[in-house]
Structures are given as structure tokens and as C-alpha cells.
Write an enzyme that holds these catalytic residues in place. Structure first.
Site, PDB file in Angstrom:
ATOM      1  N   HIS A 225       0.817  -1.207   0.000  1.00 40.81           N
ATOM      2  CA  HIS A 225       0.000   0.000   0.000  1.00 40.81           C
ATOM      3  C   HIS A 225       0.851   1.256   0.000  1.00 40.81           C
ATOM      4  CE1 HIS A 225      -3.685   2.164   0.018  1.00 40.81           C
ATOM      5  NE2 HIS A 225      -3.164   2.994   0.877  1.00 40.81           N
ATOM      6  N   TYR A 229       1.509   5.190  -2.266  1.00 40.98           N
ATOM      7  CA  TYR A 229       1.651   6.565  -1.804  1.00 40.98           C
ATOM      8  C   TYR A 229       2.976   7.157  -2.245  1.00 40.98           C
ATOM      9  CZ  TYR A 229      -2.775   6.506   0.369  1.00 40.98           C
ATOM     10  OH  TYR A 229      -4.130   6.467   0.536  1.00 40.98           O
ATOM     11  N   HIS A 376     -10.193   0.561 -10.466  1.00 41.15           N
ATOM     12  CA  HIS A 376      -9.879   1.462  -9.361  1.00 41.15           C
ATOM     13  C   HIS A 376      -8.444   1.976  -9.464  1.00 41.15           C
ATOM     14  CE1 HIS A 376      -8.934   2.913  -5.368  1.00 41.15           C
ATOM     15  NE2 HIS A 376      -8.043   1.968  -5.248  1.00 41.15           N
ATOM     16  N   PHE A 377      -7.479   1.061  -9.665  1.00 39.18           N
ATOM     17  CA  PHE A 377      -6.110   1.585  -9.611  1.00 39.18           C
ATOM     18  C   PHE A 377      -5.675   2.246 -10.909  1.00 39.18           C
ATOM     19  CE2 PHE A 377      -4.856  -2.830 -10.719  1.00 39.18           C
ATOM     20  CZ  PHE A 377      -4.004  -2.582 -11.779  1.00 39.18           C
ATOM     21  N   HIS A 378      -6.311   1.883 -12.037  1.00 38.29           N
ATOM     22  CA  HIS A 378      -5.992   2.658 -13.239  1.00 38.29           C
ATOM     23  C   HIS A 378      -6.512   4.097 -13.089  1.00 38.29           C
ATOM     24  CE1 HIS A 378      -4.742  -1.045 -15.278  1.00 38.29           C
ATOM     25  NE2 HIS A 378      -4.173  -0.277 -16.164  1.00 38.29           N
ATOM     26  N   ARG A 439      -9.966 -10.884 -13.016  1.00 37.65           N
ATOM     27  CA  ARG A 439      -8.856 -10.183 -13.661  1.00 37.65           C
ATOM     28  C   ARG A 439      -7.735 -11.146 -14.036  1.00 37.65           C
ATOM     29  NH1 ARG A 439      -5.972  -7.409  -8.367  1.00 37.65           N
ATOM     30  NH2 ARG A 439      -4.496  -6.460  -9.793  1.00 37.65           N
ATOM     31  N   ARG A 440      -6.726 -10.634 -14.745  1.00 38.82           N
ATOM     32  CA  ARG A 440      -5.542 -11.384 -15.139  1.00 38.82           C
ATOM     33  C   ARG A 440      -5.899 -12.605 -15.971  1.00 38.82           C
ATOM     34  NH1 ARG A 440      -2.705 -10.474  -9.221  1.00 38.82           N
ATOM     35  NH2 ARG A 440      -1.778  -8.494  -9.761  1.00 38.82           N
TER      36      ARG A 440
HETATM   37  C1  HEM Z   1      -2.799   2.981 -22.591  1.00 35.64           C
HETATM   38  C2  HEM Z   1      -3.081   2.919 -21.327  1.00 35.64           C
HETATM   39  C3  HEM Z   1      -3.329   1.632 -20.566  1.00 35.64           C
HETATM   40  C4  HEM Z   1      -3.984   0.510 -20.949  1.00 35.64           C
HETATM   41  C5  HEM Z   1      -4.674   0.275 -22.269  1.00 35.64           C
HETATM   42  C6  HEM Z   1      -3.895  -0.443 -19.861  1.00 35.64           C
HETATM   43  C7  HEM Z   1      -4.431  -1.698 -19.862  1.00 35.64           C
HETATM   44  C8  HEM Z   1      -4.169  -2.682 -18.944  1.00 35.64           C
HETATM   45  C9  HEM Z   1      -4.642  -4.042 -18.988  1.00 35.64           C
HETATM   46  C10 HEM Z   1      -5.536  -4.613 -20.062  1.00 35.64           C
HETATM   47  C11 HEM Z   1      -4.144  -4.695 -17.921  1.00 35.64           C
HETATM   48  C12 HEM Z   1      -4.331  -6.163 -17.575  1.00 35.64           C
HETATM   49  C13 HEM Z   1      -5.525  -6.383 -16.714  1.00 35.64           C
HETATM   50  C14 HEM Z   1      -5.763  -7.843 -16.455  1.00 35.64           C
HETATM   51  O1  HEM Z   1      -5.179  -8.707 -17.120  1.00 35.64           O
HETATM   52  O2  HEM Z   1      -6.591  -8.127 -15.590  1.00 35.64           O
HETATM   53  C15 HEM Z   1      -3.357  -3.768 -17.188  1.00 35.64           C
HETATM   54  C16 HEM Z   1      -2.688  -4.051 -16.038  1.00 35.64           C
HETATM   55  C17 HEM Z   1      -1.956  -3.153 -15.305  1.00 35.64           C
HETATM   56  N1  HEM Z   1      -1.851  -1.791 -15.559  1.00 35.64           N
HETATM   57 FE1  HEM Z   1      -2.515  -0.832 -17.205  1.00 35.64          FE
HETATM   58  N2  HEM Z   1      -3.200   0.122 -18.858  1.00 35.64           N
HETATM   59  C18 HEM Z   1      -2.842   1.392 -19.240  1.00 35.64           C
HETATM   60  C19 HEM Z   1      -2.164   2.319 -18.501  1.00 35.64           C
HETATM   61  C20 HEM Z   1      -1.643   2.063 -17.251  1.00 35.64           C
HETATM   62  C21 HEM Z   1      -1.016   3.057 -16.433  1.00 35.64           C
HETATM   63  C22 HEM Z   1      -0.818   4.517 -16.818  1.00 35.64           C
HETATM   64  C23 HEM Z   1      -0.628   2.430 -15.317  1.00 35.64           C
HETATM   65  C24 HEM Z   1       0.092   2.999 -14.145  1.00 35.64           C
HETATM   66  C25 HEM Z   1       0.847   4.036 -14.170  1.00 35.64           C
HETATM   67  C26 HEM Z   1      -0.997   1.046 -15.422  1.00 35.64           C
HETATM   68  C27 HEM Z   1      -0.722   0.075 -14.487  1.00 35.64           C
HETATM   69  C28 HEM Z   1      -1.049  -1.244 -14.598  1.00 35.64           C
HETATM   70  C29 HEM Z   1      -0.614  -2.283 -13.693  1.00 35.64           C
HETATM   71  C30 HEM Z   1       0.280  -2.090 -12.479  1.00 35.64           C
HETATM   72  C31 HEM Z   1      -1.181  -3.485 -14.144  1.00 35.64           C
HETATM   73  C32 HEM Z   1      -1.009  -4.865 -13.536  1.00 35.64           C
HETATM   74  C33 HEM Z   1      -2.272  -5.263 -12.890  1.00 35.64           C
HETATM   75  C34 HEM Z   1      -2.249  -6.644 -12.337  1.00 35.64           C
HETATM   76  O3  HEM Z   1      -1.176  -7.237 -12.140  1.00 35.64           O
HETATM   77  O4  HEM Z   1      -3.340  -7.142 -12.086  1.00 35.64           O
HETATM   78  N3  HEM Z   1      -1.622   0.857 -16.608  1.00 35.64           N
HETATM   79  N4  HEM Z   1      -3.389  -2.526 -17.828  1.00 35.64           N
END
Ligand code: HEM
Ligand SMILES: [Cu+2]
Ligand SMILES: [Cu+2]
Lengths: 549, 183
Positions: A225, A229, A376-378, A439-440
Site C-alpha cells: 500500500h 503513496y 480502481h487503480f488505473h 482479472r488477469r
Molecule cells: C494505454 C493505457 C493503458 C492501458 C490500455 C492499460 C491496460 C491494462 C490491462 C488490459 C491490464 C491487464 C488487466 C488484467 O489482465 O486483468 C493492465 C494491467 C496493469 N496496468 Fe494498465 N493500462 C494502461 C495504462 C496504465 C497506467 C498509466 C498504469 C500505471 C501508471 C498502469 C498500471 C497497470 C498495472 C500495475 C497493471 C497490472 C495489474 C495486475 O497485475 O493485475 N496501466 N493494464
């Protein structure tokens, strides 16, 4: 007037250092955005090129690691050096160390990236013991973290030196907050460092064949967490110290800013168990305690919303706005920092509301590990935080290159696209998450009627993702164009906001961290003492290490 | 800008009180739900050795699936493995308390039952237990919701919720989807 060549050398002493860090951050960010869009396509009913489970999880790992570890760490380091030089008006101490930390981070990033790209580290950015990646993945991440520790030391040293030279003076708020973040980061990384050093790296090297998964999850939660921050701090620093001035006003209350940052330091650490509400290894009592502390973390955010809104109101009224809401219209929305702050608040509203539901202990069962959480986190991190990273970059760049942006319009367009893309992508995710979309997942089986009913929503969110990627590319193009801009910059002074009543003297508790470190230690002992000790008092059966390769 | 310092302080304190009030209300609602309605996360803290699951009594193969215990409780025991649930379909009655018990011999998994509040992580070393009561009849999806390896996306089980009248366990208390298991 200086020639363009002279100006291009950079105007701050640490320009090169800051630019190097920031460009690494944004390169990782751009690649990750493109991967994100491909992931959206893979999860949708449409065909994605090169679609396979192994590619999907490789991509999600790379996307998550780039966004969560590379973008953030390098950007925060860049911004820290920038604040240290511009708010303290002194050269950054220990530049040699700073460059050493940078190259360490680069080496670590490359090592990690290669490990992931080769398919030997598809364990996502949260790690998954007893799943175990190649050891290079972990060592690479350790190098990035050790680099960031050097940065922490430099930030603390910079504040010390300034205090010694300015006895009794209040440390400028921007630097006070940056050091709060550095100290928090040192505390934060202790959990994951212990997990890596005592569990993951020995397991990856084959030194131990068994791992206590409950313990590793608990150690990771220690970090999980507060790390958020760490990412968030620059945005809040911009809210307090840059946005009010950009709006043409003043900071409503400097003291409130300090209190908010201190509360973040105190309460972001002892709350990590809220990521383990649905885990079997902790009993209700400690989950409840940490839920209680989590609720307290919402306080500094709500204080910030008030103070910044009040500061904006001052600015709006100074610009002639009147009536209950008239001041909002008269704010200079054509300035990137002001627009970004406004849009960030809107995303914070939605994301924060979702967060209150995640926090709610029993209700968490409805949303845990569904698309709701991803949404939420996006919204909070990808939305609120990253849009402020953009605004900060737009504020820093001219001072780094000595060149002004030729026009603010592409900057404003880029910010709007990010906001619209984020909303369009995450609102459907919230909805499908509530219906149980987990998810995932590399691919959904759209022949199932329930899954098929999500199809249209997934396609809408894909469109949001495309808009985001366009915005990301425009962002990089804007920064690149600045390096070649002909518009000269009048001043290199950074416009930090003055408080309505600038503090003349401060109690030492609001001008340093000694007391607060003690309190963090106490809270951590209370929140994590027994939850960690239990794994040694009454050890659970261990799990067999599962190597990916 | 002429705003009195005292006025600023007062407004900040007033807002801090409002914020504190909001947080207190939320916390009381959660505490109330936890104490009076038993809305808690699954937290029974019970060990299960991943290495000996197949040979220890509770999670041996013959013991898996739904069973009405001698005391009348409906309990379903399920093992999550890479990348399957055993069994991958369970029958439960609507409108009756049901206990779901999960564990795993390999890595971390998790489950949710789509459209309900059933949700838990399945962590090697532990038994994850959820008490619930299903209200809607029909086949519900129970996917693995935590990344567990490349086959994660295909790891889905079915929870078949049948009307109380159609829930007819065998003499030994067992009931399964499809064919009855041999006694
Ligand atoms: C073009 C912009 C973005 C798109 C299209 C996008 C899309 C996605 C998708 C489809 C996943 C996978 C979700 C899953 O499999 O359940 C993901 C995971 C993730 N995204 Fe993004 N995202 C974007 C921008 C960002 C940004 C700006 C951040 C943070 C600064 C971010 C952080 C993350 C993280 C940390 C995960 C891993 C989540 C996990 O392990 O469950 N993403 N994103
Ligand atoms: Cu699984
Ligand atoms: Cu899984």
C-alpha cells in the site's frame, strides 16, 4: 539573449540528471501503454495479433513492472532532484552518487526487462511465490530499489544541508514533502526487500525448495500500500506547491500541507493487510485493525481536496470570478497545471469512491480480484497520479531545456485525451467487475452467455485504451518538440506557490521527521508485529517452490 | 489577499471535523455489519499441508465435492490445482447455508462465484473457507481469479444451485454433478 545552442545546454545545474531519469521513465511508460492496448484487444471478443497465454502474461508482467516500478521510480527521482535544486535554490549534493544510482537503475531495468521478455519471469509485478521467476528478474528489481535508496539519502542530505545553512527557517513545503516521501520509501521497501532477500532470491537460486507463502504475502503487503503513496506523492506536491500558483493564486494553508504529508507518512504503512482481506492466513482482528487505519488514510486526501479547492477559489476570485461557483469558470483552464489538477480531482472522485468500497472489509468480497480493482487503480494511479506527472513534466521541461513550449494547445489536448480515455476505459471495467469479471485473464470464452454479455463493455473499454495510447504518444511528441522549440524562456525560476500566510517559524515537529519516524515504528509494531510473528510462533506448512523455467 | 489567518485555521478545522465525521460513519457501518450481520472476510486460519493433501483425510480424492454432514450441514470440499478444480462442478441447494472449503497442493489460486459475494484466496498451506447461502438457482461460474500460471484463464468450475426439492444426496450424504459417484 542567449543563442538556442546555449539555451539547449540546460539551465539548471542538474538538468542532464533530471532529463535522463525522466526520459527513462517516459520511455518505459510509452512502451507499457502500447502493451496495454494489446492486452485490451486480447481480452476483447476481437482478434489480437500474436495472441497466446504466454504472450499475454509476459505482456502484463512487462506492462505492470514498467508502469509500477520503472515509470514511478525514475520519475520520482527526477522530480526529487528538480525540487531539491529549485525549492532549496542550492545545487543537488552528491551528483556522483546520483549518477551511480541512475546507472544502477538502468542496469536493473534492463536485466528485469530481458528476464521478462525471454519469458522466464511471467510472475506479474506482484510476484507469486511459490511461483518463481529467473533470479535475474529479482536481482534487476533489487538494483532499481537500491538506486532509489541512494536517491533517498541524497534528498535527506539536501534538506539537512539547507537546514544547517538556514537555521530556524521553515523548509520549503515542496522539499519537506519530498523528504517525507523519501523516508516513507525507506520504510516501505523494507517488506519487499525482506521477501526478496530471504525468500525469493534463495528460491530462485535453488537454495531452498520450500517457501512460507503466508509470510511472503504478508511481507509484500507491507510494501504494497505504501508504495502507492510513494507514487502519489509527486502529484500531491504539485497540488500543494505548483497548482495554486499556476492558477494565479496562493496556497490556502501551508500548515495543512505539512500535516497532510505527515499523515501520509504515518498511515500509509500500517495498512497493507487490506490487500489480504480475502486471504486465509490472517484472522479477523488484525484485518479489522488495518481496515480501521486504512480509513484514516482517506483523511489527508480529503484535507487536500479542501485546501486545494480553497486555493483555487482564491485564485478564481482574484481573477474576478464571483458567486458560489463563478470562480470556477474564471480559473485559467488553458494552463496545463490547472487543467491537470481539475481533471485529476474528477478521477480522484471516482477512484476514491471505489477505494472506499475496496476498503470496506466485508464488502471487499464483492470486488476482490475483479476488473473493479483494475479499474480502481488505473483511475487513481494511471489517472490522477499520471496526469499530474504529465503536468509536472510540462512545468519542468522548459526549465531543463531552456526552451518554452511553442503552444499550450497540444499539451491541453493531450491532457484531455488522457482524462477521456481513462474514464471510457475504467467505467466499463467497474461495471463488469461488479458482475464478476475476474482479472488477469489472457482470453475470455465469449461462447459463455454471461461472458458474452460483457463483450460490448469490453469493446468500449478497448476504445478508451486506444485514446489513452494516442494521448501517451502525443505526450512524448510534446516533450520531444520542446527540445527543438525556438521559443525562449524568460526565467528559470520555478513558480512555487506562496501560502496566504507563509509560516515564519515552525515547531520542529512540522519542520522535520524525528518524531514521526518514532510514531511510524510504533504503528508498524502494532499493525504488523503479531501478524508477522505468527509465522514463526506457529509456522504453517510450507509450499513447494514452482520454477517457471 | 486579505484572509485572516485565524479564519483559515478555523475553516480547516471545521472541514477536518466533517472529514472525521464521514470516516466515523463509514467505520460504524462496517462495524455494525461485521457484528450484527456477520459480514466478515473469510479468515478461519486453518492449516493444510500441500505435500500431503492427497493422503490426509479431509482432502483425499474420495472426500471431495458436496456432502451433507451427519449434523445436517452442507459442505463442499474442492482442491484447486494448476489448472483445474477437483471436482470442477459442485451441486448446492438454494436457500440453505453452505460451507465451501478449498485448498491447493501447488500455487496460489483464488475463486469467486460470479454474481455473489463468494470470494476467497486459496493459499498453499491453508484451508480457505467461505460460508454462504445461494439464492438464485442455475449454473454459476466459479473461475480461478488469481494468476496461477499460463493455464489460469481456463481454470473455471461450475456451482450448480438447485431448488431445495431437487437437492437429493445419496445415503452417504454425497451429491455430485452428472453421474452419482460410486459409494
Ligand atoms: C494505454 C493505457 C493503458 C492501458 C490500455 C492499460 C491496460 C491494462 C490491462 C488490459 C491490464 C491487464 C488487466 C488484467 O489482465 O486483468 C493492465 C494491467 C496493469 N496496468 Fe494498465 N493500462 C494502461 C495504462 C496504465 C497506467 C498509466 C498504469 C500505471 C501508471 C498502469 C498500471 C497497470 C498495472 C500495475 C497493471 C497490472 C495489474 C495486475 O497485475 O493485475 N496501466 N493494464
Ligand atoms: Cu488457479
Ligand atoms: Cu488462476
Amino acid at each position: 539573449m542567449a543563442s538556442p545552442a546555449e539555451r539547449a545546454v540546460g539551465t539548471l545545474g542538474a538538468s542532464r540528471l533530471i532529463l535522463a531519469h525522466a526520459w527513462v521513465a517516459f520511455a518505459a511508460f510509452t512502451i507499457a501503454c502500447l502493451l496495454g492496448v494489446w492486452q485490451m484487444l486480447a481480452r476483447s471478443p476481437l482478434d489480437a495479433p500474436a495472441h497466446s497465454a504466454s504472450n499475454y502474461f509476459r505482456s502484463v508482467t512487462l506492462h505492470g513492472v514498467s508502469m509500477a516500478f520503472v515509470l514511478t521510480t525514475f520519475f520520482i527521482m527526477a522530480f526529487g532532484y528538480f525540487v531539491a535544486e529549485t525549492a532549496l535554490k542550492r545545487p543537488v549534493p552528491g551528483k556522483g552518487w546520483a549518477w551511480a544510482a541512475f546507472w544502477m537503475g538502468i542496469a536493473g531495468t534492463l536485466m528485469t526487462a530481458l528476464a521478462i521478455a525471454s519469458g522466464n519471469a511471467s510472475v506479474l509485478y506482484t510476484f507469486y511465490p511459490p511461483l518463481t521467476a529467473t533470479v535475474w528478474f529479482y536481482i534487476g528489481l533489487v538494483l532499481v530499489v537500491v538506486g532509489s535508496w541512494i536517491w533517498c539519502a541524497i534528498m535527506i542530505a539536501a534538506m539537512r544541508q539547507w537546514k544547517a545553512a538556514n537555521p530556524g527557517q521553515p523548509v520549503p513545503l515542496a522539499m519537506f514533502a519530498t523528504v517525507a516521501n523519501a523516508i516513507m520509501w525507506l520504510w516501505t521497501t523494507a517488506g519487499v526487500a525482506a521477501e526478496l532477500l530471504f525468500q525469493m532470491i534463495p528460491a530462485a537460486l535453488g537454495l531452498n525448495g520450500m517457501v512460507d507463502v503466508g509470510l511472503s504475502r504478508t511481507l509484500f503487503s507491507w510494501t504494497l500500500h505504501a508504495i502507492v503513496y510513494f507514487w502519489l506523492f509527486p502529484s500531491y506536491i504539485a497540488f500543494y506547491t505548483m497548482a495554486p500558483r499556476a492558477a494565479g493564486g496562493r496556497l490556502y494553508s501551508d500548515t495543512m500541507g505539512r500535516i497532510a504529508f505527515i499523515l501520509f507518512l504515518l498511515y500509509s504503512l500500517p495498512v497493507g493487510l487490506h490487500h489480504l482481506f480475502m486471504d486465509p492466513e490472517h484472522s479477523n482482528g488484525f484485518k479489522f485493525l488495518q481496515m480501521f487505519l486504512t480509513a484514516l488514510v482517506s483523511i489527508p486526501t480529503l484535507l487536500t481536496v479542501f485546501t486545494i479547492t480553497a486555493s483555487f477559489e482564491i485564485a478564481g476570485r482574484m481573477r474576478g470570478g464571483s458567486g458560489l461557483f463563478g470562480w470556477i469558470r474564471s480559473l485559467p483552464w488553458d494552463r496545463p497545471m490547472v487543467l491537470a489538477t481539475g481533471l485529476a480531482f474528477l478521477m480522484l472522485f471516482w477512484g476514491g469512491g471505489g477505494g472506499l468500497i475496496n476498503m470496506s472489509y466485508g464488502m471487499n468480497a464483492m470486488v476482490h480480484n475483479t476488473s473493479w480493482v483494475t479499474a480502481h487503480f488505473h483511475l487513481i494511479f494511471g489517472g490522477t497520479v499520471v496526469i499530474m506527472y504529465f503536468a509536472i513534466a510540462y512545468a519542468m521541461w522548459p526549465r531543463l531545456t531552456g526552451r518554452a513550449f511553442a503552444s499550450a494547445r497540444p499539451l491541453l489536448l493531450q491532457l484531455w485525451l488522457w482524462f477521456v480515455g481513462m474514464m471510457v476505459m475504467t467505467l466499463p471495467w467497474h461495471w463488469t467487475g461488479l458482475q464478476g469479471q475476474w482479472r488477469r485473464v489472457a482470453a475470455f470464452d465469449y461462447s459463455n452467455p454471461l461472458v458474452a454479455s460483457w463483450g460490448p463493455w469490453v469493446i468500449v473499454s478497448l476504445l478508451g485504451g486506444v485514446v489513452l495510447a494516442v494521448s501517451a504518444l502525443l505526450f512524448v511528441a510534446n516533450l520531444a518538440a520542446n527540445h527543438r522549440s525556438d521559443a525562449a524562456l524568460g526565467t528559470v525560476d520555478v513558480p512555487y506557490a506562496e501560502a496566504v500566510h507563509p509560516p515564519a517559524r515552525l515547531p520542529s515537529s512540522l519542520n522535520g521527521f524525528g518524531l514521526w519516524n518514532g510514531l511510524v515504528a510504533l504503528l508498524m509494531a502494532l499493525a504488523y508485529g503479531y501478524p508477522i510473528a505468527q509465522f514463526f510462533i506457529d509456522p504453517p506448512p510450507e509450499a513447494v517452490v514452482h520454477r517457471l523455467h | 489577499m486579505a484572509i485572516d489567518e485565524g479564519a483559515i485555521l478555523k475553516s480547516e478545522l471545521r472541514w477536518a471535523m466533517v472529514v472525521g465525521g464521514i470516516v466515523l460513519v463509514i467505520l460504524s457501518a462496517i462495524l455494525f455489519a461485521a457484528l450484527s450481520m456477520h459480514i466478515n472476510p473469510p479468515s478461519n486460519r486453518e492449516f493444510a499441508d500441500p505435500k500431503t493433501l492427497h493422503t490426509s483425510d479431509e482432502f483425499t480424492e474420495a472426500n471431495l465435492g458436496t456432502r451433507v454432514e451427519p449434523d445436517g450441514k452442507v459442505v463442499a470440499r474442492i482442491i484447486a490445482t494448476q489448472f483445474n478444480f477437483v471436482p470442477d462442478c459442485i451441486v448446492v441447494p438454494a436457500g440453505r447455508d453452505v460451507t465451501l472449503r478449498f485448498t491447493t497442493p501447488d500455487v496460489i489460486h483464488g475463486i469467486l462465484v460470479a454474481g455473489t459475494n463468494v470470494n476467497t484466496m486459496i493459499v498453499p498451506g491453508y484451508v480457505a473457507q467461505v460460508h454462504t447461502r445461494f439464492t438464485r438457482t442455475g449454473d454459476l461460474m466459479m473461475p480461478c481469479h488469481e494468476y496461477c500460471g499460463l493455464g489460469h484463464s481456463q481454470m473455471i468450475a461450475t456451482v450448480r444451485v438447485v431448488p431445495p426439492g431437487a437437492f437429493r444426496p445419496a445415503a452417504d450424504g454425497r451429491i455430485a454433478c452428472g453421474e452419482r459417484r460410486p459409494a
